[in-house]
Design a protein around this motif. Sequence first.
Motif, PDB file in Angstrom:
ATOM      1  N   VAL A 251      30.510  90.768  52.308  1.00 22.09           N
ATOM      2  CA  VAL A 251      30.837  90.844  53.440  1.00 22.09           C
ATOM      3  C   VAL A 251      30.402  89.383  54.133  1.00 22.09           C
ATOM      4  CG1 VAL A 251      31.294  91.776  55.796  1.00 22.09           C
ATOM      5  CG2 VAL A 251      31.315  93.173  53.698  1.00 22.09           C
ATOM      6  N   ALA A 252      29.129  89.109  54.054  1.00 21.61           N
ATOM      7  CA  ALA A 252      28.475  88.116  54.771  1.00 21.61           C
ATOM      8  C   ALA A 252      28.991  86.752  54.203  1.00 21.61           C
ATOM      9  CB  ALA A 252      26.975  88.126  54.555  1.00 21.61           C
ATOM     10  N   LEU A 253      29.046  86.811  52.974  1.00 25.37           N
ATOM     11  CA  LEU A 253      29.760  85.501  52.285  1.00 25.37           C
ATOM     12  C   LEU A 253      31.253  85.270  52.538  1.00 25.37           C
ATOM     13  CD1 LEU A 253      29.370  83.159  50.308  1.00 25.37           C
ATOM     14  CD2 LEU A 253      30.231  84.687  48.621  1.00 25.37           C
ATOM     15  N   SER A 254      32.055  86.212  52.764  1.00 28.01           N
ATOM     16  CA  SER A 254      33.275  86.045  53.293  1.00 28.01           C
ATOM     17  C   SER A 254      33.329  85.519  54.868  1.00 28.01           C
ATOM     18  CB  SER A 254      33.851  87.236  53.293  1.00 28.01           C
ATOM     19  OG  SER A 254      34.030  87.865  51.885  1.00 28.01           O
ATOM     20  N   VAL A 255      32.384  85.980  55.547  1.00 26.62           N
ATOM     21  CA  VAL A 255      32.517  85.634  57.025  1.00 26.62           C
ATOM     22  C   VAL A 255      31.933  84.021  57.234  1.00 26.62           C
ATOM     23  CG1 VAL A 255      31.495  85.964  59.278  1.00 26.62           C
ATOM     24  CG2 VAL A 255      32.130  87.955  57.912  1.00 26.62           C
ATOM     25  N   ILE A 256      31.008  83.654  56.306  1.00 34.01           N
ATOM     26  CA  ILE A 256      30.291  82.482  56.344  1.00 34.01           C
ATOM     27  C   ILE A 256      31.549  81.232  55.734  1.00 34.01           C
ATOM     28  CG2 ILE A 256      28.898  80.857  55.155  1.00 34.01           C
ATOM     29  CD1 ILE A 256      26.852  83.110  55.286  1.00 34.01           C
ATOM     30  N   LEU A 257      32.163  81.707  54.762  1.00 35.96           N
ATOM     31  CA  LEU A 257      33.318  80.901  54.302  1.00 35.96           C
ATOM     32  C   LEU A 257      34.378  80.630  55.238  1.00 35.96           C
ATOM     33  CD1 LEU A 257      33.413  82.003  50.494  1.00 35.96           C
ATOM     34  CD2 LEU A 257      32.559  79.934  51.403  1.00 35.96           C
ATOM     35  N   VAL A 258      34.768  81.914  55.773  1.00 33.94           N
ATOM     36  CA  VAL A 258      35.789  81.611  56.922  1.00 33.94           C
ATOM     37  C   VAL A 258      35.428  80.839  58.013  1.00 33.94           C
ATOM     38  CG1 VAL A 258      37.312  82.657  58.692  1.00 33.94           C
ATOM     39  CG2 VAL A 258      36.841  83.880  56.489  1.00 33.94           C
ATOM     40  N   VAL A 259      34.369  80.775  58.526  1.00 32.19           N
ATOM     41  CA  VAL A 259      33.512  80.063  59.674  1.00 32.19           C
ATOM     42  C   VAL A 259      33.510  78.464  59.251  1.00 32.19           C
ATOM     43  CG1 VAL A 259      31.459  79.645  61.352  1.00 32.19           C
ATOM     44  CG2 VAL A 259      32.546  82.002  60.999  1.00 32.19           C
ATOM     45  N   LEU A 260      33.257  78.397  58.050  1.00 30.62           N
ATOM     46  CA  LEU A 260      32.874  76.895  57.666  1.00 30.62           C
ATOM     47  C   LEU A 260      34.371  76.250  57.385  1.00 30.62           C
ATOM     48  CD1 LEU A 260      31.083  74.839  56.336  1.00 30.62           C
ATOM     49  CD2 LEU A 260      31.480  75.995  54.131  1.00 30.62           C
ATOM     50  N   PHE A 261      35.211  77.245  56.973  1.00 28.70           N
ATOM     51  CA  PHE A 261      36.584  76.288  56.782  1.00 28.70           C
ATOM     52  C   PHE A 261      37.062  75.957  57.887  1.00 28.70           C
ATOM     53  CE2 PHE A 261      36.544  78.082  52.244  1.00 28.70           C
ATOM     54  CZ  PHE A 261      36.708  76.671  51.777  1.00 28.70           C
ATOM     55  N   GLY A 262      36.953  77.022  59.061  1.00 27.35           N
ATOM     56  CA  GLY A 262      37.517  76.840  60.288  1.00 27.35           C
ATOM     57  C   GLY A 262      36.981  75.720  60.856  1.00 27.35           C
ATOM     58  N   PHE A 263      35.725  75.333  60.916  1.00 25.94           N
ATOM     59  CA  PHE A 263      34.620  74.400  61.406  1.00 25.94           C
ATOM     60  C   PHE A 263      35.143  72.898  60.812  1.00 25.94           C
ATOM     61  CE2 PHE A 263      31.389  71.281  61.453  1.00 25.94           C
ATOM     62  CZ  PHE A 263      31.014  71.287  62.560  1.00 25.94           C
ATOM     63  N   ILE A 264      35.341  72.702  59.582  1.00 29.27           N
ATOM     64  CA  ILE A 264      35.949  71.942  59.223  1.00 29.27           C
ATOM     65  C   ILE A 264      37.424  71.227  59.309  1.00 29.27           C
ATOM     66  CG2 ILE A 264      36.520  70.672  56.680  1.00 29.27           C
ATOM     67  CD1 ILE A 264      34.275  72.306  55.392  1.00 29.27           C
ATOM     68  N   GLY A 265      38.321  72.213  59.530  1.00 24.67           N
ATOM     69  CA  GLY A 265      39.597  71.967  60.031  1.00 24.67           C
ATOM     70  C   GLY A 265      39.488  71.348  61.405  1.00 24.67           C
ATOM     71  N   HIS A 266      38.796  72.128  62.227  1.00 28.08           N
ATOM     72  CA  HIS A 266      38.794  71.724  63.704  1.00 28.08           C
ATOM     73  C   HIS A 266      38.199  70.436  63.548  1.00 28.08           C
ATOM     74  CE1 HIS A 266      38.659  72.039  67.956  1.00 28.08           C
ATOM     75  NE2 HIS A 266      37.562  71.696  67.875  1.00 28.08           N
ATOM     76  N   THR A 267      37.230  69.770  62.804  1.00 23.59           N
ATOM     77  CA  THR A 267      36.440  68.470  62.783  1.00 23.59           C
ATOM     78  C   THR A 267      37.657  67.654  62.566  1.00 23.59           C
ATOM     79  OG1 THR A 267      34.428  69.461  62.366  1.00 23.59           O
ATOM     80  CG2 THR A 267      34.646  67.289  62.027  1.00 23.59           C
ATOM     81  N   VAL A 268      38.390  67.696  61.425  1.00 18.23           N
ATOM     82  CA  VAL A 268      39.267  66.906  60.876  1.00 18.23           C
ATOM     83  C   VAL A 268      40.566  66.394  62.002  1.00 18.23           C
ATOM     84  CG1 VAL A 268      41.237  66.507  59.142  1.00 18.23           C
ATOM     85  CG2 VAL A 268      38.977  67.496  58.395  1.00 18.23           C
ATOM     86  N   TYR A 269      40.962  67.630  62.775  1.00 18.02           N
ATOM     87  CA  TYR A 269      41.804  67.580  63.618  1.00 18.02           C
ATOM     88  C   TYR A 269      41.337  66.628  64.757  1.00 18.02           C
ATOM     89  CZ  TYR A 269      44.819  69.061  67.580  1.00 18.02           C
ATOM     90  OH  TYR A 269      45.925  69.145  68.423  1.00 18.02           O
ATOM     91  N   LEU A 270      40.013  66.857  65.272  1.00 19.32           N
ATOM     92  CA  LEU A 270      39.420  66.030  66.322  1.00 19.32           C
ATOM     93  C   LEU A 270      39.647  64.631  65.997  1.00 19.32           C
ATOM     94  CD1 LEU A 270      36.664  68.255  67.664  1.00 19.32           C
ATOM     95  CD2 LEU A 270      38.977  67.970  68.651  1.00 19.32           C
ATOM     96  N   PHE A 271      39.107  64.311  64.660  1.00 19.30           N
ATOM     97  CA  PHE A 271      39.131  63.062  64.237  1.00 19.30           C
ATOM     98  C   PHE A 271      40.715  62.401  64.385  1.00 19.30           C
ATOM     99  CE2 PHE A 271      34.735  63.640  62.714  1.00 19.30           C
ATOM    100  CZ  PHE A 271      34.032  62.328  63.109  1.00 19.30           C
ATOM    101  N   LYS A 272      41.560  63.059  63.971  1.00 18.98           N
ATOM    102  CA  LYS A 272      42.905  62.543  63.885  1.00 18.98           C
ATOM    103  C   LYS A 272      43.447  62.445  65.194  1.00 18.98           C
ATOM    104  CE  LYS A 272      46.053  64.036  60.898  1.00 18.98           C
ATOM    105  NZ  LYS A 272      46.769  64.732  60.398  1.00 18.98           N
ATOM    106  N   MET A 273      42.892  63.356  66.201  1.00 18.47           N
ATOM    107  CA  MET A 273      43.721  62.998  67.549  1.00 18.47           C
ATOM    108  C   MET A 273      42.839  62.090  68.290  1.00 18.47           C
ATOM    109  SD  MET A 273      45.698  65.321  68.249  1.00 18.47           S
ATOM    110  CE  MET A 273      45.678  65.160  70.306  1.00 18.47           C
ATOM    111  N   LYS A 274      41.632  61.624  67.839  1.00 21.90           N
ATOM    112  CA  LYS A 274      40.881  60.512  68.340  1.00 21.90           C
ATOM    113  C   LYS A 274      41.218  59.025  67.984  1.00 21.90           C
ATOM    114  CE  LYS A 274      36.178  58.243  68.660  1.00 21.90           C
ATOM    115  NZ  LYS A 274      34.859  58.321  68.064  1.00 21.90           N
TER     116      LYS A 274
END
Length: 384
Positions: free
Chosen positions: A255-278
Amino acid sequence: MKILSFCHSSRASSPLPGFVVFFLICSVLKMESAKFTVIGPRDPVIAILSQEAVLPCHLSPRMSAANMELRWYRSQFASFVHLYRDGKDQYDGQMPEYWRRTELLKAGFTDGNVALKILNIRHSDEGQYHCFVQDDTFYEETILELRVAGLGSAPLISVEGHQDGGIRVVCRSAGWYPEPEVLWKNLNGRHLPSLCETKSQGDNNMFETETVIILTEHSNQNLSCCIRNIFLNQEKESAVYIADPFFPRVNSWMVALSVILVVLFGFIGHTVYLFKMKDQVTMKMKILSFCHSSRASSPLPGFIVFFFNCYVHRIESGRNPPCGCCFLEDFFRPLKCLNNMLDIKSVERLPVCKLNHARSSAPSLFNFCPDCIAAAGLFYLLLG
Protein backbone atom coordinates in the motif's frame (compact mmCIF):
# COMPACT_ATOMS: atom_id res chain seq x y z
CA MET A 1 -73.58 -76.48 1.84
CA LYS A 2 -77.21 -75.46 2.22
CA ILE A 3 -76.98 -73.44 -0.97
CA LEU A 4 -75.44 -76.38 -2.83
CA SER A 5 -78.15 -78.73 -1.57
CA PHE A 6 -80.80 -76.22 -2.63
CA CYS A 7 -79.29 -75.87 -6.11
CA HIS A 8 -79.05 -79.61 -6.67
CA SER A 9 -82.64 -80.18 -5.54
CA SER A 10 -83.80 -77.24 -7.69
CA ARG A 11 -82.39 -78.90 -10.78
CA ALA A 12 -84.54 -81.95 -10.05
CA SER A 13 -87.84 -80.58 -8.78
CA SER A 14 -87.94 -76.73 -8.80
CA PRO A 15 -90.24 -75.06 -11.27
CA LEU A 16 -87.64 -72.19 -11.70
CA PRO A 17 -86.53 -71.47 -15.24
CA GLY A 18 -83.35 -73.13 -16.37
CA PHE A 19 -81.29 -69.93 -16.85
CA VAL A 20 -81.94 -68.92 -13.21
CA VAL A 21 -80.64 -72.26 -12.02
CA PHE A 22 -77.58 -71.83 -14.27
CA PHE A 23 -76.60 -68.47 -12.73
CA LEU A 24 -77.10 -69.80 -9.23
CA ILE A 25 -74.79 -72.72 -9.95
CA CYS A 26 -72.10 -70.36 -11.42
CA SER A 27 -72.29 -68.12 -8.35
CA VAL A 28 -71.87 -71.10 -6.05
CA LEU A 29 -68.88 -72.38 -7.99
CA LYS A 30 -67.25 -68.93 -7.86
CA MET A 31 -67.83 -68.73 -4.11
CA GLU A 32 -66.21 -72.12 -3.67
CA SER A 33 -63.09 -71.15 -5.71
CA ALA A 34 -62.64 -67.54 -4.50
CA LYS A 35 -60.19 -68.53 -1.79
CA PHE A 36 -57.58 -65.72 -1.75
CA THR A 37 -56.53 -62.24 -2.74
CA VAL A 38 -53.05 -61.13 -3.81
CA ILE A 39 -51.52 -58.32 -1.75
CA GLY A 40 -48.43 -56.21 -2.50
CA PRO A 41 -46.84 -53.12 -0.88
CA ARG A 42 -48.54 -49.77 -1.38
CA ASP A 43 -45.31 -47.78 -1.34
CA PRO A 44 -42.62 -48.18 -4.00
CA VAL A 45 -39.85 -50.68 -3.37
CA ILE A 46 -36.43 -48.96 -3.33
CA ALA A 47 -33.48 -50.86 -4.77
CA ILE A 48 -29.81 -49.87 -4.92
CA LEU A 49 -27.95 -50.20 -8.19
CA SER A 50 -25.76 -53.32 -8.59
CA GLN A 51 -27.34 -54.88 -5.52
CA GLU A 52 -30.31 -57.21 -5.14
CA ALA A 53 -33.94 -56.35 -4.45
CA VAL A 54 -36.94 -58.34 -3.19
CA LEU A 55 -40.43 -57.62 -4.51
CA PRO A 56 -42.85 -58.74 -1.76
CA CYS A 57 -46.16 -60.39 -2.63
CA HIS A 58 -48.39 -62.73 -0.58
CA LEU A 59 -51.80 -64.42 -0.50
CA SER A 60 -54.56 -63.60 1.89
CA PRO A 61 -55.67 -65.64 3.75
CA ARG A 62 -52.41 -67.50 4.22
CA MET A 63 -52.34 -70.73 2.20
CA SER A 64 -49.84 -72.83 0.32
CA ALA A 65 -48.92 -71.64 -3.17
CA ALA A 66 -46.78 -74.66 -4.08
CA ASN A 67 -49.32 -76.04 -6.57
CA MET A 68 -50.39 -72.70 -8.07
CA GLU A 69 -49.17 -70.82 -11.12
CA LEU A 70 -47.04 -67.79 -10.11
CA ARG A 71 -46.19 -65.26 -12.82
CA TRP A 72 -44.24 -62.01 -12.51
CA TYR A 73 -44.38 -59.75 -15.58
CA ARG A 74 -43.95 -56.07 -16.57
CA SER A 75 -46.38 -54.82 -19.21
CA GLN A 76 -47.00 -57.92 -21.37
CA PHE A 77 -48.48 -61.04 -19.83
CA ALA A 78 -46.81 -63.46 -22.26
CA SER A 79 -43.34 -61.95 -21.85
CA PHE A 80 -42.63 -62.64 -18.19
CA VAL A 81 -39.94 -61.74 -15.70
CA HIS A 82 -40.32 -65.07 -13.87
CA LEU A 83 -42.76 -67.99 -14.18
CA TYR A 84 -43.46 -70.88 -11.79
CA ARG A 85 -45.86 -73.57 -13.01
CA ASP A 86 -46.40 -77.31 -12.48
CA GLY A 87 -44.19 -77.22 -9.42
CA LYS A 88 -41.06 -75.80 -11.14
CA ASP A 89 -39.58 -72.67 -12.71
CA GLN A 90 -40.22 -72.08 -16.40
CA TYR A 91 -37.68 -70.12 -18.44
CA ASP A 92 -39.05 -70.57 -21.95
CA GLY A 93 -40.35 -67.11 -22.88
CA GLN A 94 -38.56 -65.19 -20.12
CA MET A 95 -37.46 -61.61 -20.92
CA PRO A 96 -33.79 -61.75 -22.01
CA GLU A 97 -32.72 -58.88 -19.70
CA TYR A 98 -33.75 -60.96 -16.67
CA TRP A 99 -31.96 -64.14 -17.68
CA ARG A 100 -30.43 -65.74 -14.57
CA ARG A 101 -31.19 -62.61 -12.54
CA THR A 102 -34.48 -63.69 -10.91
CA GLU A 103 -35.38 -66.11 -8.15
CA LEU A 104 -38.67 -67.03 -6.41
CA LEU A 105 -38.29 -67.36 -2.66
CA LYS A 106 -39.85 -70.81 -2.41
CA ALA A 107 -39.23 -71.08 1.30
CA GLY A 108 -42.31 -68.92 1.89
CA PHE A 109 -44.67 -70.84 -0.38
CA THR A 110 -46.32 -72.71 2.48
CA ASP A 111 -47.34 -69.37 4.07
CA GLY A 112 -48.53 -67.86 0.81
CA ASN A 113 -45.42 -65.71 0.22
CA VAL A 114 -44.53 -65.53 -3.47
CA ALA A 115 -41.84 -62.81 -3.30
CA LEU A 116 -39.43 -62.35 -6.22
CA LYS A 117 -35.72 -61.58 -5.84
CA ILE A 118 -33.92 -59.65 -8.62
CA LEU A 119 -30.12 -59.74 -8.69
CA ASN A 120 -27.70 -57.06 -9.89
CA ILE A 121 -30.24 -54.22 -10.13
CA ARG A 122 -30.01 -52.04 -13.26
CA HIS A 123 -31.55 -48.74 -14.33
CA SER A 124 -33.83 -50.61 -16.71
CA ASP A 125 -35.37 -52.56 -13.81
CA GLU A 126 -37.17 -49.45 -12.60
CA GLY A 127 -40.94 -49.41 -13.12
CA GLN A 128 -44.10 -51.45 -12.45
CA TYR A 129 -44.35 -55.22 -11.83
CA HIS A 130 -47.42 -57.49 -11.81
CA CYS A 131 -47.68 -60.32 -9.29
CA PHE A 132 -50.12 -62.85 -10.83
CA VAL A 133 -51.36 -65.99 -8.97
CA GLN A 134 -53.71 -68.58 -10.48
CA ASP A 135 -55.30 -71.64 -8.88
CA ASP A 136 -57.18 -73.75 -11.40
CA THR A 137 -59.62 -71.32 -12.99
CA PHE A 138 -59.41 -68.63 -10.33
CA TYR A 139 -56.69 -65.98 -10.44
CA GLU A 140 -55.80 -62.67 -8.80
CA GLU A 141 -52.97 -60.16 -9.24
CA THR A 142 -51.55 -56.96 -7.77
CA ILE A 143 -49.26 -54.23 -9.10
CA LEU A 144 -46.24 -52.79 -7.33
CA GLU A 145 -43.51 -50.29 -8.26
CA LEU A 146 -39.76 -50.60 -8.11
CA ARG A 147 -37.55 -47.52 -7.86
CA VAL A 148 -33.81 -47.65 -8.47
CA ALA A 149 -31.33 -45.48 -6.59
CA GLY A 150 -27.58 -45.17 -6.53
CA LEU A 151 -25.18 -43.91 -3.85
CA GLY A 152 -22.26 -42.05 -5.36
CA SER A 153 -18.75 -41.44 -4.17
CA ALA A 154 -17.85 -39.47 -1.07
CA PRO A 155 -17.59 -35.72 -1.80
CA LEU A 156 -14.13 -34.52 -2.81
CA ILE A 157 -13.39 -30.99 -1.56
CA SER A 158 -10.63 -28.95 -3.20
CA VAL A 159 -9.31 -25.40 -2.69
CA GLU A 160 -8.77 -23.70 -6.04
CA GLY A 161 -7.29 -20.29 -5.28
CA HIS A 162 -8.53 -16.82 -4.36
CA GLN A 163 -11.66 -15.14 -5.70
CA ASP A 164 -13.67 -12.05 -4.71
CA GLY A 165 -11.60 -11.42 -1.59
CA GLY A 166 -11.96 -15.00 -0.34
CA ILE A 167 -11.04 -18.59 -1.15
CA ARG A 168 -12.78 -20.61 -3.88
CA VAL A 169 -13.74 -24.09 -2.59
CA VAL A 170 -15.18 -26.78 -4.90
CA CYS A 171 -17.05 -29.99 -3.97
CA ARG A 172 -17.29 -32.82 -6.54
CA SER A 173 -18.93 -36.26 -6.53
CA ALA A 174 -20.12 -38.85 -9.09
CA GLY A 175 -22.18 -42.05 -9.34
CA TRP A 176 -25.53 -40.79 -7.99
CA TYR A 177 -29.03 -41.78 -9.10
CA PRO A 178 -31.45 -40.10 -9.26
CA GLU A 179 -30.29 -36.46 -9.21
CA PRO A 180 -28.92 -35.81 -5.69
CA GLU A 181 -29.34 -32.87 -3.35
CA VAL A 182 -26.12 -30.96 -2.55
CA LEU A 183 -25.69 -28.78 0.54
CA TRP A 184 -22.89 -26.74 2.14
CA LYS A 185 -23.06 -26.65 5.93
CA ASN A 186 -21.06 -24.83 8.57
CA LEU A 187 -19.87 -26.17 11.90
CA ASN A 188 -23.31 -25.62 13.46
CA GLY A 189 -25.13 -27.44 10.65
CA ARG A 190 -26.58 -24.27 9.12
CA HIS A 191 -26.89 -24.34 5.32
CA LEU A 192 -24.61 -22.00 3.37
CA PRO A 193 -25.44 -20.54 -0.06
CA SER A 194 -23.28 -21.76 -2.94
CA LEU A 195 -21.84 -19.55 -5.67
CA CYS A 196 -22.83 -21.96 -8.47
CA GLU A 197 -23.85 -25.60 -8.94
CA THR A 198 -23.72 -27.89 -12.00
CA LYS A 199 -25.14 -31.39 -12.45
CA SER A 200 -24.71 -33.66 -15.46
CA GLN A 201 -25.86 -37.17 -16.41
CA GLY A 202 -23.41 -39.48 -18.15
CA ASP A 203 -23.93 -42.30 -20.61
CA ASN A 204 -24.54 -44.72 -17.73
CA ASN A 205 -27.42 -42.49 -16.48
CA MET A 206 -25.47 -41.69 -13.33
CA PHE A 207 -25.29 -38.10 -12.11
CA GLU A 208 -22.17 -36.06 -11.44
CA THR A 209 -22.32 -32.89 -9.38
CA GLU A 210 -20.02 -29.91 -8.78
CA THR A 211 -20.74 -27.00 -6.46
CA VAL A 212 -18.66 -23.91 -5.59
CA ILE A 213 -18.58 -21.67 -2.53
CA ILE A 214 -16.48 -18.60 -1.65
CA LEU A 215 -15.11 -18.55 1.91
CA THR A 216 -14.04 -15.35 3.63
CA GLU A 217 -11.79 -15.09 6.66
CA HIS A 218 -13.44 -15.42 10.10
CA SER A 219 -16.80 -16.36 8.50
CA ASN A 220 -17.09 -20.10 7.79
CA GLN A 221 -13.64 -21.61 7.92
CA ASN A 222 -15.13 -24.92 9.13
CA LEU A 223 -17.52 -26.30 6.54
CA SER A 224 -18.73 -29.58 5.07
CA CYS A 225 -20.17 -30.70 1.73
CA CYS A 226 -23.16 -33.02 2.04
CA ILE A 227 -24.70 -34.98 -0.88
CA ARG A 228 -28.01 -36.72 -0.24
CA ASN A 229 -30.08 -39.33 -2.10
CA ILE A 230 -33.75 -38.42 -1.63
CA PHE A 231 -35.02 -41.95 -2.40
CA LEU A 232 -32.76 -43.79 0.00
CA ASN A 233 -32.69 -40.93 2.51
CA GLN A 234 -28.96 -41.53 2.80
CA GLU A 235 -26.13 -39.04 2.43
CA LYS A 236 -22.36 -38.80 2.22
CA GLU A 237 -20.42 -35.93 3.73
CA SER A 238 -16.89 -34.52 3.72
CA ALA A 239 -15.50 -31.66 5.83
CA VAL A 240 -12.63 -29.19 5.48
CA TYR A 241 -10.99 -26.51 7.62
CA ILE A 242 -9.10 -23.58 6.09
CA ALA A 243 -6.55 -21.85 8.32
CA ASP A 244 -6.04 -18.08 8.47
CA PRO A 245 -2.72 -17.95 6.52
CA PHE A 246 -4.48 -19.19 3.37
CA PHE A 247 -6.78 -16.16 3.15
CA PRO A 248 -5.63 -13.19 1.03
CA ARG A 249 -4.22 -10.19 2.91
CA VAL A 250 -3.25 -6.66 1.89
CA ASN A 251 0.44 -6.01 2.77
CA SER A 252 1.18 -2.60 4.30
CA TRP A 253 4.39 -2.12 2.31
CA MET A 254 2.50 -2.70 -0.95
CA VAL A 255 0.00 0.00 0.00
CA ALA A 256 2.82 2.43 0.91
CA LEU A 257 4.67 1.70 -2.34
CA SER A 258 1.52 2.31 -4.38
CA VAL A 259 0.91 5.67 -2.69
CA ILE A 260 4.54 6.76 -3.22
CA LEU A 261 4.44 5.84 -6.91
CA VAL A 262 1.19 7.76 -7.44
CA VAL A 263 2.61 10.88 -5.74
CA LEU A 264 5.90 10.62 -7.66
CA PHE A 265 4.26 10.31 -11.07
CA GLY A 266 1.93 13.19 -10.23
CA PHE A 267 4.85 15.41 -9.23
CA ILE A 268 6.80 14.59 -12.41
CA GLY A 269 3.79 15.31 -14.60
CA HIS A 270 3.12 18.62 -12.88
CA THR A 271 6.78 19.67 -13.21
CA VAL A 272 6.83 18.91 -16.94
CA TYR A 273 3.61 20.87 -17.40
CA LEU A 274 5.05 23.91 -15.60
CA PHE A 275 8.19 23.90 -17.77
CA LYS A 276 6.12 23.76 -20.92
CA MET A 277 3.92 26.60 -19.76
CA LYS A 278 7.01 28.68 -18.93
CA ASP A 279 8.45 28.20 -22.42
CA GLN A 280 5.14 29.12 -24.04
CA VAL A 281 4.78 32.29 -21.93
CA THR A 282 8.35 33.35 -22.75
CA MET A 283 7.76 32.85 -26.48
CA LYS A 284 4.48 34.79 -26.33
CA MET A 285 6.14 37.71 -24.51
CA LYS A 286 8.87 37.93 -27.13
CA ILE A 287 6.39 37.90 -29.99
CA LEU A 288 4.14 40.44 -28.30
CA SER A 289 7.10 42.74 -27.65
CA PHE A 290 8.14 42.55 -31.28
CA CYS A 291 4.63 43.11 -32.57
CA HIS A 292 3.94 46.11 -30.31
CA SER A 293 7.21 47.77 -31.35
CA SER A 294 6.36 47.10 -35.02
CA ARG A 295 2.95 48.78 -34.69
CA ALA A 296 4.52 51.88 -33.10
CA SER A 297 7.61 52.52 -35.22
CA SER A 298 7.75 50.26 -38.23
CA PRO A 299 7.06 51.83 -41.67
CA LEU A 300 5.39 48.58 -42.80
CA PRO A 301 2.38 48.87 -45.11
CA GLY A 302 -1.09 48.83 -43.57
CA PHE A 303 -2.05 45.28 -44.62
CA ILE A 304 1.11 43.89 -42.99
CA VAL A 305 0.32 45.74 -39.75
CA PHE A 306 -3.22 44.34 -40.04
CA PHE A 307 -1.93 40.79 -40.05
CA PHE A 308 0.45 41.55 -37.17
CA ASN A 309 -2.48 42.93 -35.21
CA CYS A 310 -4.50 39.78 -35.95
CA TYR A 311 -1.69 37.59 -34.72
CA VAL A 312 -1.19 39.69 -31.59
CA HIS A 313 -4.89 39.55 -30.82
CA ARG A 314 -4.80 35.78 -31.23
CA ILE A 315 -1.96 35.41 -28.73
CA GLU A 316 -3.44 37.86 -26.23
CA SER A 317 -6.71 35.96 -26.26
CA GLY A 318 -4.92 32.72 -25.41
CA ARG A 319 -5.36 31.03 -28.82
CA ASN A 320 -2.02 29.60 -29.88
CA PRO A 321 -1.28 29.21 -33.58
CA PRO A 322 -1.88 25.58 -34.64
CA CYS A 323 1.63 25.26 -36.05
CA GLY A 324 4.88 25.98 -34.36
CA CYS A 325 7.02 26.50 -37.46
CA CYS A 326 9.54 29.32 -37.62
CA PHE A 327 10.48 31.19 -40.75
CA LEU A 328 14.15 30.99 -39.78
CA GLU A 329 14.02 27.21 -40.19
CA ASP A 330 12.69 27.35 -43.71
CA PHE A 331 13.00 30.52 -45.77
CA PHE A 332 10.67 29.35 -48.48
CA ARG A 333 7.78 28.46 -46.21
CA PRO A 334 6.95 32.17 -45.49
CA LEU A 335 7.08 32.80 -49.22
CA LYS A 336 4.49 30.10 -49.84
CA CYS A 337 2.29 31.62 -47.13
CA LEU A 338 2.72 34.98 -48.81
CA ASN A 339 1.58 33.52 -52.10
CA ASN A 340 -1.55 32.21 -50.35
CA MET A 341 -2.28 35.63 -48.86
CA LEU A 342 -1.98 37.35 -52.23
CA ASP A 343 -4.84 35.13 -53.49
CA ILE A 344 -7.31 36.75 -51.02
CA LYS A 345 -10.27 38.23 -52.89
CA SER A 346 -12.31 39.51 -49.94
CA VAL A 347 -11.59 40.27 -46.30
CA GLU A 348 -14.89 38.61 -45.24
CA ARG A 349 -13.80 35.33 -46.87
CA LEU A 350 -10.20 35.08 -45.71
CA PRO A 351 -8.99 31.52 -46.39
CA VAL A 352 -7.17 29.33 -43.97
CA CYS A 353 -3.44 29.07 -44.56
CA LYS A 354 -3.13 26.10 -46.93
CA LEU A 355 0.36 25.19 -45.76
CA ASN A 356 0.15 25.28 -41.98
CA HIS A 357 -3.57 25.24 -41.06
CA ALA A 358 -4.95 22.02 -42.54
CA ARG A 359 -6.06 20.88 -39.06
CA SER A 360 -7.81 24.14 -38.19
CA SER A 361 -11.60 24.33 -37.93
CA ALA A 362 -13.75 27.01 -39.64
CA PRO A 363 -11.86 29.88 -41.41
CA SER A 364 -11.27 32.98 -39.28
CA LEU A 365 -9.43 36.31 -39.43
CA PHE A 366 -7.11 35.01 -36.73
CA ASN A 367 -6.17 31.72 -38.35
CA PHE A 368 -2.84 32.91 -39.85
CA CYS A 369 0.35 31.45 -38.48
CA PRO A 370 3.63 33.23 -37.78
CA ASP A 371 4.85 32.19 -41.25
CA CYS A 372 2.06 34.27 -42.81
CA ILE A 373 3.08 37.32 -40.82
CA ALA A 374 6.78 36.70 -41.44
CA ALA A 375 6.05 36.39 -45.15
CA ALA A 376 4.42 39.83 -45.18
CA GLY A 377 7.41 41.40 -43.44
CA LEU A 378 9.82 39.53 -45.68
CA PHE A 379 8.00 40.74 -48.76
CA TYR A 380 8.17 44.35 -47.51
CA LEU A 381 11.90 44.12 -46.76
CA LEU A 382 12.79 42.55 -50.08
CA LEU A 383 10.88 45.18 -52.08
CA GLY A 384 11.89 48.13 -49.90
